[in-house]
Scaffold this motif. Sequence first.
Motif, PDB file in Angstrom:
ATOM      1  N   ALA A   7       0.836  -1.208   0.000  1.00  0.00           N
ATOM      2  CA  ALA A   7       0.000   0.000   0.000  1.00  0.00           C
ATOM      3  C   ALA A   7       0.871   1.260   0.000  1.00  0.00           C
ATOM      4  CB  ALA A   7      -0.928   0.001   1.206  1.00  0.00           C
ATOM      5  N   ILE A   8       1.933   1.257   0.779  1.00  0.00           N
ATOM      6  CA  ILE A   8       2.842   2.405   0.822  1.00  0.00           C
ATOM      7  C   ILE A   8       3.516   2.597  -0.531  1.00  0.00           C
ATOM      8  CG2 ILE A   8       4.982   3.281   1.842  1.00  0.00           C
ATOM      9  CD1 ILE A   8       4.041   1.858   4.468  1.00  0.00           C
ATOM     10  N   VAL A   9       3.982   1.510  -1.119  1.00  0.00           N
ATOM     11  CA  VAL A   9       4.637   1.590  -2.430  1.00  0.00           C
ATOM     12  C   VAL A   9       3.644   2.081  -3.487  1.00  0.00           C
ATOM     13  CG1 VAL A   9       5.703   0.223  -4.264  1.00  0.00           C
ATOM     14  CG2 VAL A   9       6.392  -0.130  -1.892  1.00  0.00           C
ATOM     15  N   LEU A  10       2.428   1.563  -3.462  1.00  0.00           N
ATOM     16  CA  LEU A  10       1.420   1.970  -4.437  1.00  0.00           C
ATOM     17  C   LEU A  10       1.070   3.445  -4.313  1.00  0.00           C
ATOM     18  CD1 LEU A  10      -1.076  -1.032  -4.504  1.00  0.00           C
ATOM     19  CD2 LEU A  10       0.656  -0.423  -6.204  1.00  0.00           C
ATOM     20  N   TYR A  11       1.093   3.965  -3.106  1.00  0.00           N
ATOM     21  CA  TYR A  11       0.828   5.391  -2.895  1.00  0.00           C
ATOM     22  C   TYR A  11       1.835   6.235  -3.673  1.00  0.00           C
ATOM     23  CZ  TYR A  11       0.332   9.865  -0.524  1.00  0.00           C
ATOM     24  OH  TYR A  11       0.143  11.196  -0.253  1.00  0.00           O
ATOM     25  N   PHE A  12       3.109   5.898  -3.546  1.00  0.00           N
ATOM     26  CA  PHE A  12       4.145   6.662  -4.230  1.00  0.00           C
ATOM     27  C   PHE A  12       4.116   6.433  -5.746  1.00  0.00           C
ATOM     28  CE2 PHE A  12       5.878   6.567   0.108  1.00  0.00           C
ATOM     29  CZ  PHE A  12       6.015   7.932   0.300  1.00  0.00           C
ATOM     30  N   VAL A  13       3.803   5.225  -6.166  1.00  0.00           N
ATOM     31  CA  VAL A  13       3.702   4.933  -7.591  1.00  0.00           C
ATOM     32  C   VAL A  13       2.551   5.713  -8.216  1.00  0.00           C
ATOM     33  CG1 VAL A  13       3.204   3.121  -9.279  1.00  0.00           C
ATOM     34  CG2 VAL A  13       4.820   2.676  -7.435  1.00  0.00           C
ATOM     35  N   LEU A  52       0.580  10.089 -11.666  1.00  0.00           N
ATOM     36  CA  LEU A  52      -0.215  11.305 -11.796  1.00  0.00           C
ATOM     37  C   LEU A  52       0.654  12.486 -12.202  1.00  0.00           C
ATOM     38  CD1 LEU A  52      -2.922  12.729 -11.596  1.00  0.00           C
ATOM     39  CD2 LEU A  52      -2.518  12.997  -9.144  1.00  0.00           C
ATOM     40  N   ASP A  53       1.824  12.618 -11.610  1.00  0.00           N
ATOM     41  CA  ASP A  53       2.740  13.688 -11.997  1.00  0.00           C
ATOM     42  C   ASP A  53       3.147  13.572 -13.461  1.00  0.00           C
ATOM     43  OD1 ASP A  53       2.747  15.015  -9.575  1.00  0.00           O
ATOM     44  OD2 ASP A  53       4.538  13.989  -8.825  1.00  0.00           O
ATOM     45  N   ALA A  54       3.421  12.340 -13.911  1.00  0.00           N
ATOM     46  CA  ALA A  54       3.786  12.128 -15.309  1.00  0.00           C
ATOM     47  C   ALA A  54       2.632  12.493 -16.242  1.00  0.00           C
ATOM     48  CB  ALA A  54       4.209  10.677 -15.529  1.00  0.00           C
ATOM     49  N   MET A  55       1.414  12.137 -15.857  1.00  0.00           N
ATOM     50  CA  MET A  55       0.240  12.480 -16.666  1.00  0.00           C
ATOM     51  C   MET A  55       0.076  13.998 -16.755  1.00  0.00           C
ATOM     52  SD  MET A  55      -2.415   9.577 -15.260  1.00  0.00           S
ATOM     53  CE  MET A  55      -3.848  10.446 -15.846  1.00  0.00           C
ATOM     54  N   GLU A  56       0.295  14.687 -15.641  1.00  0.00           N
ATOM     55  CA  GLU A  56       0.156  16.143 -15.630  1.00  0.00           C
ATOM     56  C   GLU A  56       1.255  16.813 -16.446  1.00  0.00           C
ATOM     57  OE1 GLU A  56      -2.134  16.972 -11.426  1.00  0.00           O
ATOM     58  OE2 GLU A  56       0.051  16.830 -11.403  1.00  0.00           O
ATOM     59  N   ILE A  63      -8.513  11.715  -9.474  1.00  0.00           N
ATOM     60  CA  ILE A  63      -7.675  10.915 -10.378  1.00  0.00           C
ATOM     61  C   ILE A  63      -6.678  10.090  -9.571  1.00  0.00           C
ATOM     62  CG2 ILE A  63      -5.964  11.025 -12.231  1.00  0.00           C
ATOM     63  CD1 ILE A  63      -7.417  13.629 -13.138  1.00  0.00           C
ATOM     64  N   PHE A  64      -6.084  10.700  -8.549  1.00  0.00           N
ATOM     65  CA  PHE A  64      -5.147   9.985  -7.689  1.00  0.00           C
ATOM     66  C   PHE A  64      -5.843   8.810  -7.007  1.00  0.00           C
ATOM     67  CE2 PHE A  64      -3.181   9.285  -3.540  1.00  0.00           C
ATOM     68  CZ  PHE A  64      -1.871   9.024  -3.915  1.00  0.00           C
ATOM     69  N   PHE A  65      -7.038   9.050  -6.493  1.00  0.00           N
ATOM     70  CA  PHE A  65      -7.804   7.996  -5.826  1.00  0.00           C
ATOM     71  C   PHE A  65      -8.114   6.851  -6.783  1.00  0.00           C
ATOM     72  CE2 PHE A  65     -11.948   6.116  -4.787  1.00  0.00           C
ATOM     73  CZ  PHE A  65     -11.626   5.532  -3.570  1.00  0.00           C
ATOM     74  N   ALA A  66      -8.515   7.180  -8.010  1.00  0.00           N
ATOM     75  CA  ALA A  66      -8.840   6.152  -8.998  1.00  0.00           C
ATOM     76  C   ALA A  66      -7.611   5.316  -9.339  1.00  0.00           C
ATOM     77  CB  ALA A  66      -9.416   6.788 -10.255  1.00  0.00           C
ATOM     78  N   LEU A  67      -6.478   5.976  -9.553  1.00  0.00           N
ATOM     79  CA  LEU A  67      -5.232   5.245  -9.833  1.00  0.00           C
ATOM     80  C   LEU A  67      -4.879   4.307  -8.684  1.00  0.00           C
ATOM     81  CD1 LEU A  67      -2.941   8.050 -11.288  1.00  0.00           C
ATOM     82  CD2 LEU A  67      -3.669   5.989 -12.478  1.00  0.00           C
ATOM     83  N   THR A  71      -3.307  -5.515  -7.233  1.00  0.00           N
ATOM     84  CA  THR A  71      -2.161  -6.016  -6.475  1.00  0.00           C
ATOM     85  C   THR A  71      -2.595  -6.853  -5.275  1.00  0.00           C
ATOM     86  OG1 THR A  71      -0.963  -4.026  -7.125  1.00  0.00           O
ATOM     87  CG2 THR A  71      -0.001  -5.346  -5.372  1.00  0.00           C
ATOM     88  N   PHE A  72      -3.611  -6.399  -4.548  1.00  0.00           N
ATOM     89  CA  PHE A  72      -4.072  -7.149  -3.386  1.00  0.00           C
ATOM     90  C   PHE A  72      -4.684  -8.482  -3.790  1.00  0.00           C
ATOM     91  CE2 PHE A  72      -4.650  -3.149  -0.543  1.00  0.00           C
ATOM     92  CZ  PHE A  72      -3.276  -2.999  -0.496  1.00  0.00           C
ATOM     93  N   ALA A  73      -5.356  -8.519  -4.938  1.00  0.00           N
ATOM     94  CA  ALA A  73      -5.894  -9.795  -5.430  1.00  0.00           C
ATOM     95  C   ALA A  73      -4.758 -10.773  -5.739  1.00  0.00           C
ATOM     96  CB  ALA A  73      -6.750  -9.565  -6.662  1.00  0.00           C
ATOM     97  N   ILE A  74      -3.693 -10.271  -6.318  1.00  0.00           N
ATOM     98  CA  ILE A  74      -2.529 -11.125  -6.608  1.00  0.00           C
ATOM     99  C   ILE A  74      -1.908 -11.641  -5.311  1.00  0.00           C
ATOM    100  CG2 ILE A  74      -0.177 -11.126  -7.538  1.00  0.00           C
ATOM    101  CD1 ILE A  74      -1.219  -9.112  -9.671  1.00  0.00           C
ATOM    102  N   ILE A  75      -1.743 -10.759  -4.335  1.00  0.00           N
ATOM    103  CA  ILE A  75      -1.165 -11.175  -3.049  1.00  0.00           C
ATOM    104  C   ILE A  75      -2.062 -12.222  -2.388  1.00  0.00           C
ATOM    105  CG2 ILE A  75      -0.634 -10.416  -0.695  1.00  0.00           C
ATOM    106  CD1 ILE A  75       0.260  -7.748  -1.909  1.00  0.00           C
ATOM    107  N   ARG A  76      -3.368 -12.008  -2.422  1.00  0.00           N
ATOM    108  CA  ARG A  76      -4.304 -12.952  -1.810  1.00  0.00           C
ATOM    109  C   ARG A  76      -4.182 -14.329  -2.462  1.00  0.00           C
ATOM    110  NH1 ARG A  76      -8.782  -9.906  -1.893  1.00  0.00           N
ATOM    111  NH2 ARG A  76      -8.170  -8.972   0.069  1.00  0.00           N
ATOM    112  N   ARG A  77      -4.071 -14.367  -3.794  1.00  0.00           N
ATOM    113  CA  ARG A  77      -3.916 -15.642  -4.501  1.00  0.00           C
ATOM    114  C   ARG A  77      -2.624 -16.352  -4.131  1.00  0.00           C
ATOM    115  NH1 ARG A  77      -5.950 -14.375 -10.591  1.00  0.00           N
ATOM    116  NH2 ARG A  77      -8.150 -14.301 -10.091  1.00  0.00           N
TER     117      ARG A  77
END
Length: 61
Positions: free
Chosen positions: A10-16, A21-25, A38-42, A50-56
Amino acid sequence: MSAVYFTIVAIVLYFVADRILDAMERRAGRRFEQRGLIFFALLLVMALVTFAIIRRVFESG
């Protein structure tokens, strides 16, 4: 232990999401009016995938 993985991801995804978003702008040449939305949607899409992959991984292992 899975809670630790979810937290780290979750922390890594926040920064990604922020970088994406910065690149898009930069590409658009302006700041988006609905930047928070837009940030929330990303972040939401990346987290769900990612969480679905981890759960699997934890269910199979």
